[in-house]
Design a protein around this motif. Structure first.
Motif, PDB file in Angstrom:
ATOM      1  N   ASN A  92       3.850   6.568   4.840  1.00  0.00           N
ATOM      2  CA  ASN A  92       4.787   5.534   5.265  1.00  0.00           C
ATOM      3  C   ASN A  92       5.155   4.693   4.047  1.00  0.00           C
ATOM      4  N   ILE A  93       6.435   4.347   3.937  1.00  0.00           N
ATOM      5  CA  ILE A  93       6.838   3.459   2.845  1.00  0.00           C
ATOM      6  C   ILE A  93       7.963   2.553   3.309  1.00  0.00           C
ATOM      7  N   SER A  94       7.743   1.227   3.134  1.00  0.00           N
ATOM      8  CA  SER A  94       8.745   0.250   3.554  1.00  0.00           C
ATOM      9  C   SER A  94       9.005  -0.824   2.505  1.00  0.00           C
ATOM     10  N   TRP A  95       8.177  -0.861   1.450  1.00  0.00           N
ATOM     11  CA  TRP A  95       8.473  -1.811   0.366  1.00  0.00           C
ATOM     12  C   TRP A  95       7.757  -1.401  -0.913  1.00  0.00           C
ATOM     13  N   GLY A  96       8.302  -1.867  -2.036  1.00  0.00           N
ATOM     14  CA  GLY A  96       7.703  -1.580  -3.337  1.00  0.00           C
ATOM     15  C   GLY A  96       8.225  -0.296  -3.947  1.00  0.00           C
ATOM     16  N   GLU A  97       7.932  -0.110  -5.225  1.00  0.00           N
ATOM     17  CA  GLU A  97       8.460   1.059  -5.927  1.00  0.00           C
ATOM     18  C   GLU A  97       7.479   1.698  -6.902  1.00  0.00           C
ATOM     19  N   GLU A  98       6.325   1.094  -7.123  1.00  0.00           N
ATOM     20  CA  GLU A  98       5.404   1.613  -8.120  1.00  0.00           C
ATOM     21  C   GLU A  98       4.471   2.679  -7.570  1.00  0.00           C
ATOM     22  N   ILE A 115      -2.708  15.497  11.465  1.00  0.00           N
ATOM     23  CA  ILE A 115      -1.647  14.750  10.796  1.00  0.00           C
ATOM     24  C   ILE A 115      -2.297  13.521  10.177  1.00  0.00           C
ATOM     25  N   VAL A 116      -2.279  13.464   8.854  1.00  0.00           N
ATOM     26  CA  VAL A 116      -2.953  12.409   8.104  1.00  0.00           C
ATOM     27  C   VAL A 116      -1.957  11.305   7.759  1.00  0.00           C
ATOM     28  N   LEU A 117      -2.316  10.081   8.072  1.00  0.00           N
ATOM     29  CA  LEU A 117      -1.480   8.929   7.741  1.00  0.00           C
ATOM     30  C   LEU A 117      -1.973   8.262   6.461  1.00  0.00           C
ATOM     31  N   LEU A 118      -1.070   8.188   5.467  1.00  0.00           N
ATOM     32  CA  LEU A 118      -1.327   7.433   4.242  1.00  0.00           C
ATOM     33  C   LEU A 118      -0.107   6.548   3.980  1.00  0.00           C
ATOM     34  N   HIS A 119      -0.204   5.705   2.955  1.00  0.00           N
ATOM     35  CA  HIS A 119       0.881   4.770   2.666  1.00  0.00           C
ATOM     36  C   HIS A 119       1.303   4.868   1.201  1.00  0.00           C
ATOM     37  N   ALA A 120       2.622   4.730   0.993  1.00  0.00           N
ATOM     38  CA  ALA A 120       3.164   4.767  -0.365  1.00  0.00           C
ATOM     39  C   ALA A 120       3.815   3.444  -0.740  1.00  0.00           C
ATOM     40  N   SER A 121       3.651   2.420   0.101  1.00  0.00           N
ATOM     41  CA  SER A 121       4.112   1.089  -0.258  1.00  0.00           C
ATOM     42  C   SER A 121       3.175   0.510  -1.325  1.00  0.00           C
ATOM     43  N   ASP A 122       3.647  -0.519  -2.013  1.00  0.00           N
ATOM     44  CA  ASP A 122       2.868  -1.051  -3.129  1.00  0.00           C
ATOM     45  C   ASP A 122       1.549  -1.699  -2.699  1.00  0.00           C
ATOM     46  N   SER A 123       1.408  -1.987  -1.409  1.00  0.00           N
ATOM     47  CA  SER A 123       0.151  -2.565  -0.930  1.00  0.00           C
ATOM     48  C   SER A 123      -0.999  -1.568  -1.000  1.00  0.00           C
ATOM     49  N   ALA A 124      -0.682  -0.274  -0.977  1.00  0.00           N
ATOM     50  CA  ALA A 124      -1.714   0.767  -1.009  1.00  0.00           C
ATOM     51  C   ALA A 124      -2.059   1.088  -2.460  1.00  0.00           C
ATOM     52  N   LYS A 125      -2.956   0.292  -3.017  1.00  0.00           N
ATOM     53  CA  LYS A 125      -3.246   0.372  -4.445  1.00  0.00           C
ATOM     54  C   LYS A 125      -4.196   1.503  -4.818  1.00  0.00           C
ATOM     55  N   GLN A 126      -4.909   2.062  -3.846  1.00  0.00           N
ATOM     56  CA  GLN A 126      -5.943   3.049  -4.154  1.00  0.00           C
ATOM     57  C   GLN A 126      -5.591   4.462  -3.690  1.00  0.00           C
ATOM     58  N   THR A 127      -4.447   4.615  -3.043  1.00  0.00           N
ATOM     59  CA  THR A 127      -4.099   5.906  -2.438  1.00  0.00           C
ATOM     60  C   THR A 127      -3.864   6.986  -3.475  1.00  0.00           C
ATOM     61  N   ALA A 128      -3.094   6.669  -4.503  1.00  0.00           N
ATOM     62  CA  ALA A 128      -2.805   7.675  -5.529  1.00  0.00           C
ATOM     63  C   ALA A 128      -4.091   8.168  -6.184  1.00  0.00           C
ATOM     64  N   GLY A 129      -4.992   7.243  -6.488  1.00  0.00           N
ATOM     65  CA  GLY A 129      -6.267   7.631  -7.088  1.00  0.00           C
ATOM     66  C   GLY A 129      -7.087   8.502  -6.157  1.00  0.00           C
ATOM     67  N   ALA A 130      -7.051   8.185  -4.861  1.00  0.00           N
ATOM     68  CA  ALA A 130      -7.793   8.986  -3.890  1.00  0.00           C
ATOM     69  C   ALA A 130      -7.234  10.397  -3.787  1.00  0.00           C
ATOM     70  N   LEU A 131      -5.927  10.537  -3.955  1.00  0.00           N
ATOM     71  CA  LEU A 131      -5.300  11.852  -3.846  1.00  0.00           C
ATOM     72  C   LEU A 131      -5.784  12.819  -4.925  1.00  0.00           C
ATOM     73  N   GLU A 132      -6.222  12.284  -6.048  1.00  0.00           N
ATOM     74  CA  GLU A 132      -6.735  13.152  -7.118  1.00  0.00           C
ATOM     75  C   GLU A 132      -7.897  14.004  -6.616  1.00  0.00           C
ATOM     76  N   THR A 133      -8.671  13.461  -5.698  1.00  0.00           N
ATOM     77  CA  THR A 133      -9.803  14.192  -5.121  1.00  0.00           C
ATOM     78  C   THR A 133      -9.436  14.838  -3.794  1.00  0.00           C
ATOM     79  N   ILE A 134      -8.648  14.144  -2.982  1.00  0.00           N
ATOM     80  CA  ILE A 134      -8.324  14.623  -1.641  1.00  0.00           C
ATOM     81  C   ILE A 134      -7.547  15.932  -1.661  1.00  0.00           C
ATOM     82  N   LEU A 135      -6.504  16.008  -2.474  1.00  0.00           N
ATOM     83  CA  LEU A 135      -5.628  17.184  -2.432  1.00  0.00           C
ATOM     84  C   LEU A 135      -6.345  18.475  -2.824  1.00  0.00           C
ATOM     85  N   PRO A 136      -7.025  18.515  -3.979  1.00  0.00           N
ATOM     86  CA  PRO A 136      -7.766  19.752  -4.284  1.00  0.00           C
ATOM     87  C   PRO A 136      -8.943  19.960  -3.344  1.00  0.00           C
ATOM     88  N   GLY A 137      -9.530  18.855  -2.859  1.00  0.00           N
ATOM     89  CA  GLY A 137     -10.674  18.978  -1.956  1.00  0.00           C
ATOM     90  C   GLY A 137     -10.306  19.632  -0.650  1.00  0.00           C
TER      91      GLY A 137
END
Length: 251
Positions: free
Chosen positions: A62-68, A203-225
């Motif tokens: 889900n993404i509704s604000w932010g760009e980073e 169906i996994v819910l994650l967030h891509a808004s700027d409030s989700a500061k740890q999601t990208a880092g978690a994906l480094e392990t989640i996706l290959p895992g």
């Protein structure tokens, strides 16, 4: 097992009906050998899970604000050659057409999160209709004319909302794995939850808004895992395309 389970949403916008919906969903989600889908040819329903007999899973954002954060997330998805589904508010799409294009260029699926990120249970149904049509118009002006996947803001819906969405040609999509990454509970917490809770058809819910500061880092392990566990990340449309079996109702 070769059939799909659904649950009915009854009543108006009251606190108890929301609680009831979550209780019913929670009970159904524990049935890991079945398909929890809120698909039914006769009643308005929302998709919550795909085919439990297949190793496919859908990773959604889900993404509704932010760009980073979305930039970091797109990089992680590209690194692991994973196609995800992004549910985007029309307001965000208008403000960030370049990032919307980047999502599309990455061959990710685009779904709608309404126009403004405001609960549909806090609005009259005519307001909800206007919001949906306004969002649809916004995506069409940006060149995305066939956005027919809808996730309601905050995941709030009732029978009336889903019926309206279906009448307008949308598939309403919910989720059944939610690590609450937007709360930033810690990268390890997000990883551990998803790796433990995810199963076939989820169906996994994650967030891509700027409030989700740890999601990208978690994906480094989640996706290959997840891949190492034998799961195949697919888009929501691919999950829907598997929904060809008979439907049963869970009251």
């Amino acid at each position: 097992m070769d059939h799909f389970y659904s649950f009915r949403l009854r009543g108006k916008r009251t606190a108890w009906i929301i609680a009831l919906a979550f209780i019913v969903a929670l009970i159904a989600w524990t049935q890991k050998d079945a398909v929890l889908s809120v698909f039914n040819g006769e009643e308005p329903v929302a998709l919550s899970k795909g085919n439990a007999d297949e190793p496919d899973i859908a990773i959604t954002f889900n993404i509704s604000w932010g760009e980073e954060r979305v930039k970091e997330i797109l990089k992680q998805l590209e690194n692991e050659d994973v196609q995800a589904t992004f549910f985007i508010s029309g307001e965000w799409a208008e403000r960030h057409p370049d990032l919307l294009q980047a999502i599309s260029d990455g061959e990710h699926e685009i779904g709608m999160l309404g126009y403004r990120y405001k609960s549909y249970l806090d609005q009259e149904i005519d307001q909800v209709r206007k919001d949906l049509l306004y969002a649809q118009e916004a995506f069409e002006k940006l060149g995305y004319e066939n956005v027919n996947l809808l996730r309601t803001p905050h995941g709030h819906f009732n029978e009336e909302v889903i019926e309206l969405a279906e009448d307008l040609g949308f598939h309403v999509v919910h989720w059944n794995v939610n690590p609450n990454d937007w709360e930033n509970p810690g990268t390890d917490v997000i990883v551990d939850y998803i790796m433990k809770e995810t199963d076939n058809g989820d169906i996994v819910l994650l967030h891509a808004s700027d409030s989700a500061k740890q999601t990208a880092g978690a994906l480094e392990t989640i996706l290959p895992g997840l891949k190492n566990k034998g799961y195949e990340p697919v888009t929501i449309s691919e999950i829907i395309n598997q929904a060809k079996a008979n439907t049963e109702i869970v009251d």
